[in-house]
Design a protein around this motif. Structure first.
Motif, PDB file in Angstrom:
ATOM      1  N   MET A   1     -13.591  10.144  -7.359  1.00 11.34           N
ATOM      2  CA  MET A   1     -14.692  11.080  -7.155  1.00 11.34           C
ATOM      3  C   MET A   1     -14.889  11.280  -5.659  1.00 11.34           C
ATOM      4  SD  MET A   1     -18.778  11.000  -8.065  1.00 11.34           S
ATOM      5  CE  MET A   1     -18.561  10.766  -9.789  1.00 11.34           C
ATOM      6  N   ILE A   2     -15.063  12.509  -5.287  1.00 11.70           N
ATOM      7  CA  ILE A   2     -15.331  12.878  -3.901  1.00 11.70           C
ATOM      8  C   ILE A   2     -16.839  12.825  -3.663  1.00 11.70           C
ATOM      9  CG2 ILE A   2     -15.255  14.791  -2.252  1.00 11.70           C
ATOM     10  CD1 ILE A   2     -12.729  15.755  -3.720  1.00 11.70           C
ATOM     11  N   THR A   3     -17.246  12.289  -2.509  1.00 13.15           N
ATOM     12  CA  THR A   3     -18.649  12.311  -2.119  1.00 13.15           C
ATOM     13  C   THR A   3     -18.762  13.059  -0.807  1.00 13.15           C
ATOM     14  OG1 THR A   3     -19.106  10.214  -3.212  1.00 13.15           O
ATOM     15  CG2 THR A   3     -20.660  10.913  -1.521  1.00 13.15           C
ATOM     16  N   GLU A   4     -19.614  14.062  -0.788  1.00 12.31           N
ATOM     17  CA  GLU A   4     -19.870  14.834   0.426  1.00 12.31           C
ATOM     18  C   GLU A   4     -21.322  14.625   0.831  1.00 12.31           C
ATOM     19  OE1 GLU A   4     -18.595  18.775   0.862  1.00 12.31           O
ATOM     20  OE2 GLU A   4     -16.559  18.339   0.160  1.00 12.31           O
ATOM     21  N   ASP A   5     -21.516  14.126   2.035  1.00 11.63           N
ATOM     22  CA  ASP A   5     -22.848  13.835   2.555  1.00 11.63           C
ATOM     23  C   ASP A   5     -23.286  14.951   3.496  1.00 11.63           C
ATOM     24  OD1 ASP A   5     -25.158  12.829   3.666  1.00 11.63           O
ATOM     25  OD2 ASP A   5     -24.334  10.839   4.052  1.00 11.63           O
ATOM     26  N   HIS A   6     -24.224  15.762   3.034  1.00  7.71           N
ATOM     27  CA  HIS A   6     -24.745  16.876   3.828  1.00  7.71           C
ATOM     28  C   HIS A   6     -26.231  16.675   4.123  1.00  7.71           C
ATOM     29  CE1 HIS A   6     -21.096  19.301   3.459  1.00  7.71           C
ATOM     30  NE2 HIS A   6     -20.999  18.763   2.266  1.00  7.71           N
ATOM     31  N   ARG A   7     -26.654  15.414   4.200  1.00  6.76           N
ATOM     32  CA  ARG A   7     -28.069  15.127   4.425  1.00  6.76           C
ATOM     33  C   ARG A   7     -28.509  15.414   5.851  1.00  6.76           C
ATOM     34  NH1 ARG A   7     -28.076   9.230   1.905  1.00  6.76           N
ATOM     35  NH2 ARG A   7     -26.100   9.321   3.025  1.00  6.76           N
ATOM     36  N   GLN A  29     -11.218  22.582  -3.637  1.00 10.38           N
ATOM     37  CA  GLN A  29     -10.661  21.249  -3.413  1.00 10.38           C
ATOM     38  C   GLN A  29     -10.448  20.449  -4.699  1.00 10.38           C
ATOM     39  OE1 GLN A  29     -13.144  19.023  -0.752  1.00 10.38           O
ATOM     40  NE2 GLN A  29     -11.761  17.286  -0.642  1.00 10.38           N
ATOM     41  N   LEU A  30     -11.328  20.599  -5.678  1.00 12.31           N
ATOM     42  CA  LEU A  30     -11.269  19.785  -6.887  1.00 12.31           C
ATOM     43  C   LEU A  30     -10.264  20.327  -7.892  1.00 12.31           C
ATOM     44  CD1 LEU A  30     -15.080  19.233  -7.570  1.00 12.31           C
ATOM     45  CD2 LEU A  30     -13.477  17.576  -6.601  1.00 12.31           C
ATOM     46  N   ALA A  36     -17.412  15.366  -8.277  1.00 10.77           N
ATOM     47  CA  ALA A  36     -17.816  15.201  -6.885  1.00 10.77           C
ATOM     48  C   ALA A  36     -19.327  14.969  -6.851  1.00 10.77           C
ATOM     49  CB  ALA A  36     -17.461  16.421  -6.054  1.00 10.77           C
ATOM     50  N   THR A  37     -19.779  14.307  -5.807  1.00  8.12           N
ATOM     51  CA  THR A  37     -21.198  14.120  -5.557  1.00  8.12           C
ATOM     52  C   THR A  37     -21.526  14.762  -4.223  1.00  8.12           C
ATOM     53  OG1 THR A  37     -21.267  12.047  -6.779  1.00  8.12           O
ATOM     54  CG2 THR A  37     -23.032  12.416  -5.215  1.00  8.12           C
TER      55      THR A  37
END
Length: 82
Positions: A1-7, A29-30, A36-37
């Motif tokens: 699983m991909i995690t993208e942090d845009h915080r 991408q997926l 993804a998260t």
């Protein structure tokens, strides 16, 4: 699983287009069925679950789960099959 942090991003005052770009990138991408998260701050992205579901659907992603603690938002997304 991909995690993208845009915080902690700076989206130039246009969170709608920024989020659209993030989701489009994930859609490319997926692989089908891959998850993804995406992590966001509620302050920068003050949208409700229906909005995230709608925008995800446009990008051929399914919003599997949305969690929020009032400050942060976690979107669990899955690339839909064609």
């Amino acid at each position: 699983m991909i995690t993208e942090d845009h915080r902690n991003i700076s989206c130039g005052g246009d969170p709608f287009n920024y989020l659209r770009s993030v989701l489009k990138g994930l859609s490319i991408q997926l692989d089908q069925g891959q998850d993804a998260t995406v992590l966001l701050l509620k302050e920068k992205f003050p949208y409700d679950k229906a909005f995230f579901e709608s925008m995800s659907g446009v990008m051929k992603l399914k919003l599997v789960e949305m969690q929020t603690d009032g400050v942060e938002i976690s979107l669990h997304l899955r690339k839909q099959h064609n």
